[in-house]
Scaffold this motif. Sequence first.
Motif, PDB file in Angstrom:
ATOM      1  N   SER A  26       0.795  -1.215  -0.049  1.00 33.72           N
ATOM      2  CA  SER A  26      -0.094   0.049   0.129  1.00 33.72           C
ATOM      3  C   SER A  26       0.966   1.190  -0.104  1.00 33.72           C
ATOM      4  O   SER A  26       0.535   2.014  -0.647  1.00 33.72           O
ATOM      5  CB  SER A  26      -0.865   0.001   1.249  1.00 33.72           C
ATOM      6  N   TYR A  27       2.075   1.161   0.834  1.00 33.01           N
ATOM      7  CA  TYR A  27       2.941   2.482   0.809  1.00 33.01           C
ATOM      8  C   TYR A  27       3.545   2.694  -0.402  1.00 33.01           C
ATOM      9  O   TYR A  27       3.288   3.710  -1.147  1.00 33.01           O
ATOM     10  CB  TYR A  27       3.979   2.024   1.979  1.00 33.01           C
ATOM     11  N   TYR A  28       3.924   1.661  -1.216  1.00 37.63           N
ATOM     12  CA  TYR A  28       4.516   1.806  -2.915  1.00 37.63           C
ATOM     13  C   TYR A  28       3.429   2.088  -3.592  1.00 37.63           C
ATOM     14  O   TYR A  28       3.927   2.946  -4.552  1.00 37.63           O
ATOM     15  CB  TYR A  28       5.025   0.332  -2.892  1.00 37.63           C
ATOM     16  N   LEU A  29       2.081   1.608  -3.611  1.00 29.60           N
ATOM     17  CA  LEU A  29       1.157   2.197  -4.465  1.00 29.60           C
ATOM     18  C   LEU A  29       1.060   3.486  -4.108  1.00 29.60           C
ATOM     19  O   LEU A  29       0.573   4.187  -5.165  1.00 29.60           O
ATOM     20  CB  LEU A  29      -0.144   1.238  -4.159  1.00 29.60           C
ATOM     21  N   GLY A  79       8.314   0.716   9.699  1.00 31.02           N
ATOM     22  CA  GLY A  79       8.173   1.947   9.403  1.00 31.02           C
ATOM     23  C   GLY A  79       9.414   2.643   8.248  1.00 31.02           C
ATOM     24  O   GLY A  79       9.241   3.755   8.184  1.00 31.02           O
ATOM     25  N   THR A  80      10.418   2.087   7.990  1.00 31.74           N
ATOM     26  CA  THR A  80      11.490   2.360   7.322  1.00 31.74           C
ATOM     27  C   THR A  80      11.611   2.037   5.999  1.00 31.74           C
ATOM     28  O   THR A  80      10.611   1.254   5.230  1.00 31.74           O
ATOM     29  CB  THR A  80      12.803   1.703   7.862  1.00 31.74           C
ATOM     30  N   TYR A  81      11.980   2.888   4.948  1.00 27.61           N
ATOM     31  CA  TYR A  81      11.920   2.413   3.653  1.00 27.61           C
ATOM     32  C   TYR A  81      12.477   1.351   3.255  1.00 27.61           C
ATOM     33  O   TYR A  81      12.169   0.607   2.553  1.00 27.61           O
ATOM     34  CB  TYR A  81      12.578   3.769   2.968  1.00 27.61           C
ATOM     35  N   ILE A  82      13.786   0.812   3.944  1.00 23.31           N
ATOM     36  CA  ILE A  82      14.375  -0.459   3.669  1.00 23.31           C
ATOM     37  C   ILE A  82      13.231  -1.530   4.065  1.00 23.31           C
ATOM     38  O   ILE A  82      13.341  -2.394   3.240  1.00 23.31           O
ATOM     39  CB  ILE A  82      15.550  -0.401   4.386  1.00 23.31           C
ATOM     40  N   ASP A  86      12.012  -4.215   1.223  1.00 16.73           N
ATOM     41  CA  ASP A  86      11.914  -5.592   1.483  1.00 16.73           C
ATOM     42  C   ASP A  86      10.800  -6.414   1.498  1.00 16.73           C
ATOM     43  O   ASP A  86      10.618  -7.779   1.080  1.00 16.73           O
ATOM     44  CB  ASP A  86      12.907  -5.987   2.822  1.00 16.73           C
ATOM     45  N   LEU A  87       9.539  -5.690   2.002  1.00 15.65           N
ATOM     46  CA  LEU A  87       8.209  -6.338   2.013  1.00 15.65           C
ATOM     47  C   LEU A  87       7.231  -6.143   0.917  1.00 15.65           C
ATOM     48  O   LEU A  87       6.487  -7.116   0.671  1.00 15.65           O
ATOM     49  CB  LEU A  87       7.622  -5.873   3.282  1.00 15.65           C
ATOM     50  N   THR A  88       7.660  -5.428  -0.044  1.00 13.61           N
ATOM     51  CA  THR A  88       6.539  -5.016  -0.990  1.00 13.61           C
ATOM     52  C   THR A  88       6.868  -6.027  -2.242  1.00 13.61           C
ATOM     53  O   THR A  88       7.835  -6.594  -2.528  1.00 13.61           O
ATOM     54  CB  THR A  88       6.588  -3.785  -1.401  1.00 13.61           C
ATOM     55  N   CYS A  89       5.722  -6.270  -2.867  1.00  8.93           N
ATOM     56  CA  CYS A  89       5.809  -6.971  -4.382  1.00  8.93           C
ATOM     57  C   CYS A  89       5.720  -6.082  -5.451  1.00  8.93           C
ATOM     58  O   CYS A  89       5.718  -6.017  -6.583  1.00  8.93           O
ATOM     59  CB  CYS A  89       4.744  -8.047  -4.444  1.00  8.93           C
ATOM     60  N   ILE A  90       5.331  -4.718  -4.986  1.00  7.04           N
ATOM     61  CA  ILE A  90       5.134  -3.658  -5.749  1.00  7.04           C
ATOM     62  C   ILE A  90       6.589  -3.158  -6.647  1.00  7.04           C
ATOM     63  O   ILE A  90       7.354  -2.903  -5.770  1.00  7.04           O
ATOM     64  CB  ILE A  90       4.417  -2.341  -5.442  1.00  7.04           C
ATOM     65  N   LYS A  91       6.657  -3.102  -7.977  1.00  3.94           N
ATOM     66  CA  LYS A  91       7.775  -2.765  -8.584  1.00  3.94           C
ATOM     67  C   LYS A  91       7.856  -1.189  -8.811  1.00  3.94           C
ATOM     68  O   LYS A  91       6.745  -0.496  -9.394  1.00  3.94           O
ATOM     69  CB  LYS A  91       8.128  -3.244  -9.861  1.00  3.94           C
TER      70      LYS A  91
END
Length: 156
Positions: A26-29, A79-82, A86-91
């Motif tokens: 959700s954050y990456y989206l 809550g960090t960018y790193i 590491d957790l997202t599947c969004i490219k």
Amino acid sequence: MKINIGLTKASTEKVVEILSHYLADSYYLYLKTHNFHWNVTGMHFQNLHKLFDEQYNALFASLDEIAERIRSLGEFVPGTYIQMKDLTCIKETKEIQKDKEMIKILLDDHESVVRNLRNWIEEANGAGDVGTGDFLTARIEEHEKIAWMLRSHLED
């Protein structure tokens, strides 16, 4: 303080892992949609600028809801960018795309999240956490609606 809500430690850890992945997606989206809002051009600028604005604001609001769900289970939120990366599947999208390509990219991402949510709902319910199952069910409806709105812009 120890939490006592009827879930085992293993169940809680599994559900928090699911929620952490969903938070990162959700954050990456959110970031991608906001980027497209800022950089959209073309004949459909006004409509897409407004649509992306509505969508990134909805995604931003959901971030707090997801994080609070994790905290309600007694765990800390990544809550960090790193951690998010590491957790997202969004490219990530590195170049500025044309308006129609922006729509396709966001549509693919939302549909990917919907597919993941379907699995995660089953996993949360299987872990005995119907609260998270219900929470994710409500969230899937939002992503399906956004996907529908995006898809409608691609139909001739």
